[in-house]
Design a protein around this motif. Structure first.
Motif, short mmCIF file in Angstrom:
data_model
loop_
_atom_site.label_atom_id
_atom_site.label_comp_id
_atom_site.label_asym_id
_atom_site.label_seq_id
_atom_site.Cartn_x
_atom_site.Cartn_y
_atom_site.Cartn_z
N GLY A 122 -15.36 -39.91 0.90
CA GLY A 122 -15.52 -39.46 -0.48
C GLY A 122 -14.46 -38.45 -0.83
O GLY A 122 -13.57 -38.14 -0.02
N PRO A 123 -14.48 -37.91 -2.06
CA PRO A 123 -13.46 -36.95 -2.48
C PRO A 123 -13.31 -35.80 -1.49
O PRO A 123 -14.30 -35.23 -1.02
N ASN A 145 -8.74 -38.11 -3.73
CA ASN A 145 -8.74 -37.17 -4.85
C ASN A 145 -10.06 -37.16 -5.61
O ASN A 145 -10.52 -36.11 -6.07
N ASP A 146 -10.65 -38.35 -5.79
CA ASP A 146 -11.77 -38.43 -6.72
C ASP A 146 -12.50 -39.75 -6.52
O ASP A 146 -12.05 -40.64 -5.79
N THR A 147 -13.64 -39.86 -7.18
CA THR A 147 -14.33 -41.13 -7.35
C THR A 147 -14.48 -41.35 -8.85
O THR A 147 -14.97 -40.46 -9.55
N GLU A 175 16.73 -36.67 -3.92
CA GLU A 175 16.42 -36.97 -5.31
C GLU A 175 15.41 -38.11 -5.44
O GLU A 175 14.97 -38.44 -6.55
N SER A 176 15.02 -38.74 -4.32
CA SER A 176 14.09 -39.86 -4.39
C SER A 176 12.68 -39.39 -4.77
O SER A 176 12.28 -38.27 -4.48
N TYR A 177 11.94 -40.29 -5.43
CA TYR A 177 10.58 -40.00 -5.87
C TYR A 177 9.74 -41.26 -5.72
O TYR A 177 10.12 -42.32 -6.24
N THR A 178 8.64 -41.16 -4.99
CA THR A 178 7.72 -42.29 -4.85
C THR A 178 6.29 -41.79 -5.00
O THR A 178 5.84 -40.93 -4.23
N ARG A 179 5.59 -42.33 -5.96
CA ARG A 179 4.18 -42.01 -6.18
C ARG A 179 3.34 -43.25 -5.89
O ARG A 179 3.66 -44.34 -6.35
N GLN A 180 2.30 -43.08 -5.11
CA GLN A 180 1.40 -44.18 -4.76
C GLN A 180 -0.02 -43.85 -5.23
O GLN A 180 -0.51 -42.75 -5.00
N ILE A 181 -0.66 -44.83 -5.87
CA ILE A 181 -2.03 -44.67 -6.35
C ILE A 181 -2.86 -45.82 -5.77
O ILE A 181 -2.56 -46.99 -6.01
N TYR A 182 -3.85 -45.46 -4.98
CA TYR A 182 -4.73 -46.45 -4.36
C TYR A 182 -6.14 -46.33 -4.95
O TYR A 182 -6.63 -45.22 -5.15
N TRP A 183 -6.77 -47.48 -5.17
CA TRP A 183 -8.20 -47.53 -5.49
C TRP A 183 -8.88 -48.40 -4.44
O TRP A 183 -8.41 -49.50 -4.14
N TRP A 184 -9.99 -47.91 -3.90
CA TRP A 184 -10.83 -48.71 -3.02
C TRP A 184 -12.24 -48.77 -3.58
O TRP A 184 -12.76 -47.75 -4.08
N ASP A 185 -12.87 -49.92 -3.48
CA ASP A 185 -14.26 -50.03 -3.90
C ASP A 185 -15.12 -49.03 -3.14
O ASP A 185 -15.02 -48.93 -1.91
N ASN A 186 -15.93 -48.29 -3.87
CA ASN A 186 -16.69 -47.21 -3.25
C ASN A 186 -17.72 -47.72 -2.25
O ASN A 186 -18.00 -47.07 -1.24
N GLU A 187 -18.28 -48.89 -2.50
CA GLU A 187 -19.34 -49.41 -1.64
C GLU A 187 -18.81 -50.08 -0.38
O GLU A 187 -19.35 -49.90 0.71
N THR A 188 -17.73 -50.84 -0.51
CA THR A 188 -17.24 -51.63 0.62
C THR A 188 -15.99 -51.04 1.27
O THR A 188 -15.67 -51.39 2.42
N GLY A 189 -15.24 -50.21 0.56
CA GLY A 189 -14.00 -49.66 1.09
C GLY A 189 -12.81 -50.58 0.97
O GLY A 189 -11.71 -50.24 1.44
#
Length: 263
Positions: A122-123, A145-147, A175-189
């Motif tokens: 969890g968060p 970060n959050d749910t 000078e490189s920049y990489t942002r990654q955003i992941y979402w996982w289903d809260n119930e199954t992962g």
């Protein structure tokens, strides 16, 4: 410096994945053998100086797969609970009508893809510990970060776990920049969405001289599943804003709008 840049560009990231330190707490593997998840990869935005190849480097080769497939399906074929491993049969359905398959063993402690994580996280919980690439490039621990609750097309809203982080710049490409955003289903992962933003410089693989700068945004989103959730609504509004020719293929560059409710 050129040798260090070359090392960054061409040593496989996955060969070091096993050096991650597993967590000691109990795991909950939320998926089962027979479950399947179908995804669509999208190049949301691409801009590059003249001469920059597509993809701009070997670690972005997944962009070529996104560009040339209609969908990608992950089917759970084996679970090793003690080892925290989930094995998938991955099917790429290409735009030319053909299909290819391969096996992916995703470890919940060490994998770079992070297709499935502990369903109990969890968060504030750590997804990956600190790691040092090549002995000099420090990645700090990654924490959820959050749910949030997200809408699904053809289904009901579902909660997802969120990891939104920026990779520290490589010391040799500050000078490189990489942002990654992941979402996982809260119930199954299971991963239901991945988004990456990258702004950097491409280097010639022979001379290691800079070729030019590039920027891209890409997304990998769930469109169907054996659970019948429906498709996760894309993050950007569904209209083409420009067209781009990539390796003899015309790709719509799109933007989508997200409906979310913060928890």
């Amino acid at each position: 410096m050129k040798k260090a840049v070359a090392l960054f560009m061409f040593l496989p990231l996955l060969m070091l994945a096993s050096a991650f330190t597993p967590k000691s707490q109990a795991y909950t593997i939320g998926v089962q053998v027979g479950d399947w998840f179908k995804y669509k990869g999208t190049i949301v935005y691409w801009h590059a100086d003249e001469g920059v190849p597509f993809p701009p480097h070997m670690y972005a080769s997944i962009l070529q797969v996104y560009n040339e497939t209609d969908w990608i399906k992950y089917e759970v074929t084996e679970i090793k609970e003690a080892a925290h491993n989930v094995t998938f049969l991955v099917t790429n359905h290409w735009k030319n009508g053909t299909e290819t398959q391969y096996t992916l063993e995703d470890n919940m402690d060490t994998s770079f893809t992070m297709m499935v994580i502990d369903a109990d996280l969890g968060p504030g919980d750590m997804v990956r510990p600190e790691y040092i690439w090549f002995g000099f490039w420090v990645w700090p621990p990654r924490y959820l970060n959050d749910t949030i609750e997200v809408e699904y097309i053809g289904g009901s809203p579902r909660e997802v776990k969120v990891l939104d982080w920026v990779i520290p710049p490589n010391p040799f490409i500050p000078e490189s920049y990489t942002r990654q955003i992941y979402w996982w289903d809260n119930e199954t992962g299971i991963q239901v969405r991945y988004e990456v933003h990258e702004n950097s410089t491409a280097y010639d693989p022979e001379t290691f001289e800079p070729i030019g700068d590039y920027q891209y945004i890409a997304a990998f989103e769930l469109i169907d599943t054996s659970y019948g959730w429906g498709a996760v609504i894309p993050e950007y509004p569904k209209w083409p804003i420009t067209l781009l020719t990539l390796t003899a293929a015309v790709v719509p560059i799109v933007c989508y709008k997200r409906k979310t409710r913060l928890k």
